[in-house]
Write an enzyme that holds these catalytic residues in place. Structure first.
Site, short mmCIF file in Angstrom:
data_model
loop_
_atom_site.label_atom_id
_atom_site.label_comp_id
_atom_site.label_asym_id
_atom_site.label_seq_id
_atom_site.Cartn_x
_atom_site.Cartn_y
_atom_site.Cartn_z
N GLN A 68 4.98 -0.50 14.97
CA GLN A 68 3.87 -1.41 15.27
C GLN A 68 2.87 -1.44 14.12
O GLN A 68 2.40 -2.51 13.72
CB GLN A 68 3.17 -0.98 16.56
CG GLN A 68 1.99 -1.85 16.94
CD GLN A 68 2.39 -3.27 17.26
OE1 GLN A 68 2.91 -3.56 18.32
NE2 GLN A 68 2.15 -4.19 16.33
N LEU B 53 2.30 4.90 -0.45
CA LEU B 53 3.53 4.26 -0.95
C LEU B 53 3.71 2.92 -0.27
O LEU B 53 3.46 2.77 0.93
CB LEU B 53 4.76 5.13 -0.67
CG LEU B 53 4.92 6.41 -1.49
CD1 LEU B 53 6.09 7.23 -0.94
CD2 LEU B 53 5.13 6.11 -2.95
N LYS C 296 12.18 11.29 3.07
CA LYS C 296 10.77 11.08 3.42
C LYS C 296 10.47 11.90 4.67
O LYS C 296 10.80 11.50 5.79
CB LYS C 296 10.47 9.61 3.65
CG LYS C 296 9.00 9.30 3.90
CD LYS C 296 8.77 7.80 4.02
CE LYS C 296 7.30 7.49 4.21
NZ LYS C 296 6.78 8.01 5.50
N ARG D 64 -4.81 14.68 2.17
CA ARG D 64 -4.97 13.48 1.36
C ARG D 64 -6.29 12.77 1.64
O ARG D 64 -6.93 12.24 0.75
CB ARG D 64 -3.80 12.52 1.62
CG ARG D 64 -3.92 11.23 0.79
CD ARG D 64 -2.66 10.41 0.83
NE ARG D 64 -2.30 9.97 2.17
CZ ARG D 64 -1.22 9.27 2.45
NH1 ARG D 64 -0.36 8.96 1.49
NH2 ARG D 64 -0.95 8.90 3.68
N LYS E 182 11.81 2.77 4.80
CA LYS E 182 11.58 3.31 6.14
C LYS E 182 12.72 2.89 7.08
O LYS E 182 13.06 1.71 7.15
CB LYS E 182 10.24 2.83 6.69
CG LYS E 182 9.06 3.36 5.88
CD LYS E 182 7.75 3.15 6.60
CE LYS E 182 7.61 4.08 7.78
NZ LYS E 182 6.26 4.01 8.39
#
Length: 727
Positions: free
Chosen positions: A43, A91, A123, A144, A322
């Site tokens: 989503q 990314l 990943k 991060r 992905k």
């Protein structure tokens, strides 16, 4: 008539852009800061791609404040803030071969040559971390955050197994920042959730959330007890030593320094080989020990990486491919409702059985009526069902293009489907309707009975879900033999023999359907073909008799008092020793018990003020259920003060409860898992994984003889008899 616009951008586009921006920012905050994601990755990706598409069509929308120009999310307020030495970027994503080809073509155009070779790596679905080593010593670790500023989690990162506090080797840079992913292995995640449930705490939703939540613990001792791991996948700064020429060279150097680097990467020469690597791990995505959600592809050459540079948020020399969530389409046959132990009424989707993520699924929760509306599903729809690994099946939404007009809306019932009582919200603003007939609703009685027999309550193995259903909801015209929990310990074999019952689904409480006949499944659980008591019946009666001697804390849990799980029940039992003392204590006295507090005290007091609740107590007492523990022993010498022990396996002279009592009465603490902080592991027969963990950590191990010595003479005597394994 032209469409209304502002500076050439249609008003409808401006509204949609603002809406998407808010959704993306909120999702990032919940994912990165709260560690409580409320939307799926799919989503989020959909919103983000729509946002990017709007900005590509209307470039004036792409401002520095747009979510497309940012990395991560705002940092939390619970930790000190640190500036990253170099900005940590996000990314860009690819979802198919065409996206990969477009990325490769852009890189080739910018570099004016073939950008290969490429480094392909998995990943990991974890938490991004940057660790700074100065003169080889771990100086700082930070999340991060927003890419420039992160949360200082140095103390917690120091507890992660495999992360060196000092780098080894003669060619270590004077300053190096390494970047990687912190995660919890899937197998350890399952064990962690089991431990949390055993402690009466809510389990984590998935490994990524467990890792993020663990790393943000304010107490590093909690973090140290969790099975965090890390894999390094890059560098941000490298000073004071000859810099490697390629990403793959860096990995070998980092491995030599003692840092954890994955073995599951490959350097390939063409986009075809890149796609083969992606395809392989798409088919084998559950092979690694950790969760993955795709593959990261990087230009291997460092000089070319610098030439390609970055956008405002992402490097042009890397991309994340992905994988799609594990989804299938199936038919939504009906939406029914189930009633839980607390009276909560939950809609459930009944679907055509379909295999997804290795298991057959035919039911999925829809949570509440508002969620059904929000998802936009209609009875009769073809729906998208998602189930990744062991995650609970979820209906994502309808395939609206397949509708033929025969679909219909779901209407939430106004009355309980099992007892007919009018449903109501417990308090204003609640999302869930509940059946207020707690005393007489057969569904609630069934669920409470099953709960009372559970492992963390009375531990009656013979009273599983089928048995609980049979006792409370036999096949009509039979009358239930258990009308409230008060009847439980009065059961006889003669009552059990004639019972026949409809088999119900343990998750939904709904009747199961025989696929061959299309009728509800019916079972004679307590009798054999000759009308004699079955083994199940005899087992239940025997275990009920044994359960009468359960310690007080188990009785308290079995009563289904709100907020009373094993830890709070133990605290009450240890402090007050009898059910009468708990029942007659004032709210102030209850709140004074360690670990209880005013809210739980109020709940306990209110529970015991209900007449039919007290009737359960008196009926159980009359049937012989023990309602008090032995008087608390006088506090003897606290010879175990400051020690933490873990008990595992079967001991001849102690039950698990009595061994724990013996330790705590002498000032020691009992933990549920082995860590570096564990003073001793007490190991009986079939000790299992805790024994292995103690061996790996060098924790002293006591057999029953050494444990007796510990209790009588203290740690020195026990140490002399212990097995101290090499770590």
């Amino acid at each position: 008539m032209s469409e209304p616009s502002v500076e050439g951008v249609p008003v409808a586009v401006l509204k949609r852009h603002a809406e998407l921006s808010e959704l993306v920012e909120d999702a990032r905050w919940r994912y990165y800061v709260l560690d409580q994601p409320t939307v799926s990755d799919a989503q989020f990706d959909e919103w983000f791609r729509e946002l990017v598409a709007l900005e590509e069509r209307h470039p004036s929308l792409q401002t520095p404040d747009s979510p497309t120009q940012k990395v991560g999310a705002p940092i939390s307020g619970d930790f000190a803030k640190v500036q990253h030495l170099n900005r940590m970027e996000s990314l860009d994503n690819a979802f198919n071969d065409a996206d990969m080809a477009a990325w490769q073509a852009r890189a080739e155009r910018l570099a004016e040559r073939d950008p290969g070779p490429y480094l392909c790596e998995l990943k990991i679905d974890g938490l991004a971390i940057a660790i700074v080593y100065r003169d080889g010593k771990l100086e700082r670790a930070a999340t991060r955050g927003d890419g420039r500023t992160g949360d200082d989690v140095t103390a917690n990162v120091r507890t992660i197994k495999g992360v060196p506090h000092r780098l080894k080797g003669d060619d270590v840079p004077s300053l190096v920042e390494v970047r990687g992913e912190v995660y919890i292995p899937v197998a350890d995640f399952k064990k962690l959730n089991e431990q949390l449930v055993e402690q009466g705490k809510p389990p984590f939703a998935n490994p990524r959330n467990s890792a993020a939540g663990t790393l943000r613990q304010k107490d590093p001792r909690v973090t140290a007890q969790r099975p965090l791991r890390m894999i390094v996948h890059g560098i941000g700064v490298w000073e004071g030593a000859a810099e490697p020429k390629a990403q793959s060279d860096v990995y070998e150097r980092l491995r030599d320094f003692g840092l954890p680097v994955s073995d599951l990467y490959r350097v390939v020469g063409s986009l075809t080989e890149v796609n083969e690597f992606i395809k392989h791990y798409h088919e084998h995505r559950h092979d690694p020990a950790y969760e993955i959600d795709g593959v990261v592809v990087k230009v291997d050459d460092f000089r070319l990486q610098r030439e390609l540079g970055s956008t405002s948020r992402a490097p042009r020399w890397a991309i994340a491919y992905k994988y799609p969530p594990e989804e299938v389409n199936t038919k939504l046959l009906d939406i029914q409702v189930g009633v839980g132990r607390t009276g909560r009424v939950t809609p459930y989707a009944v679907m055509e059985p379909v295999v997804v993520a290795g298991s057959t699924v035919e039911r999925a929760t829809l949570h509440n009526a508002a969620i059904v509306v929000k998802k936009g599903v209609l009875i009769g729809d073809t729906v998208v069902l998602r189930k990744a690994g062991d995650v609970i099946p979820e209906i994502v939404g309808p395939v609206a293009a397949l509708r033929d007009g025969s679909e219909r809306e779901f209407v939430m019932p106004t009355h309980c489907p099992e007892c007919g009582t009018a449903l109501a919200y417990e308090k204003e603003g609640d999302a869930d309707l509940r059946c207020p007939n707690a005393r007489g609703c057969p569904a609630q009685i069934r669920e409470r009975l099953y709960f009372a027999a559970g492992r963390y309550a009375l531990d009656i193995d013979g009273l599983g879900y089928v048995a609980a259903t049979a006792l409370t909801q036999p096949l009509p015209p039979q009358e239930p033999v258990v009308r409230t929990e008060a009847d439980l310990f009065d059961l006889t074999l003669e009552q059990l023999i004639p019972i026949r019952s409809i088999v119900r689904d343990m998750e939904t409480g709904l009747p199961k359907i025989d696929p061959k006949t299309g009728e509800q499944k019916v079972v004679s659980f307590f009798s054999n073909l000759n009308g004699e008591p079955s083994q199940n019946a005899r087992k239940l009666i025997a275990e009920l008799e044994q359960a009468k001697q359960a310690p007080l804390w188990r009785v308290l849990v079995a009563l289904s008092i709100r907020h009373i799980g094993p830890p709070t029940a133990r605290a009450l039992a240890d402090a007050l020793r009898s059910i009468d003392a708990v029942m007659n204590a004032s709210e102030e006295e209850l709140a004074a018990v360690e670990g209880i507090g005013s809210i739980v005290a109020t709940t306990v007091k209110e529970w015991f003020e209900v007449d039919w609740h007290r009737e359960i107590i008196e009926r159980w007492r009359a049937a012989g259920v023990r309602m008090e523990d032995e008087p608390a022993p006088e506090k003897g010498p606290q010879i175990l003060d400051g020690l933490t022990l873990v008990v595992t396996g079967t001991l001849e002279g102690y039950t698990r409860d009595s061994a724990s009592e013996a330790i705590t009465s002498r000032g020691g603490k009992v933990a549920s898992s082995v860590s570096k902080k564990t003073s001793f592991l007490v190991a009986g027969e079939n000790a299992g994984s805790k024994y292995d963990k103690a061996v790996s950590l060098g924790v002293p191990i006591l057999d029953e003889t050494a444990f007796d010595a510990l209790l009588k003479e203290g740690p020195e005597a026990a140490t002399a008899l212990s097995t101290t394994p090499e770590s």
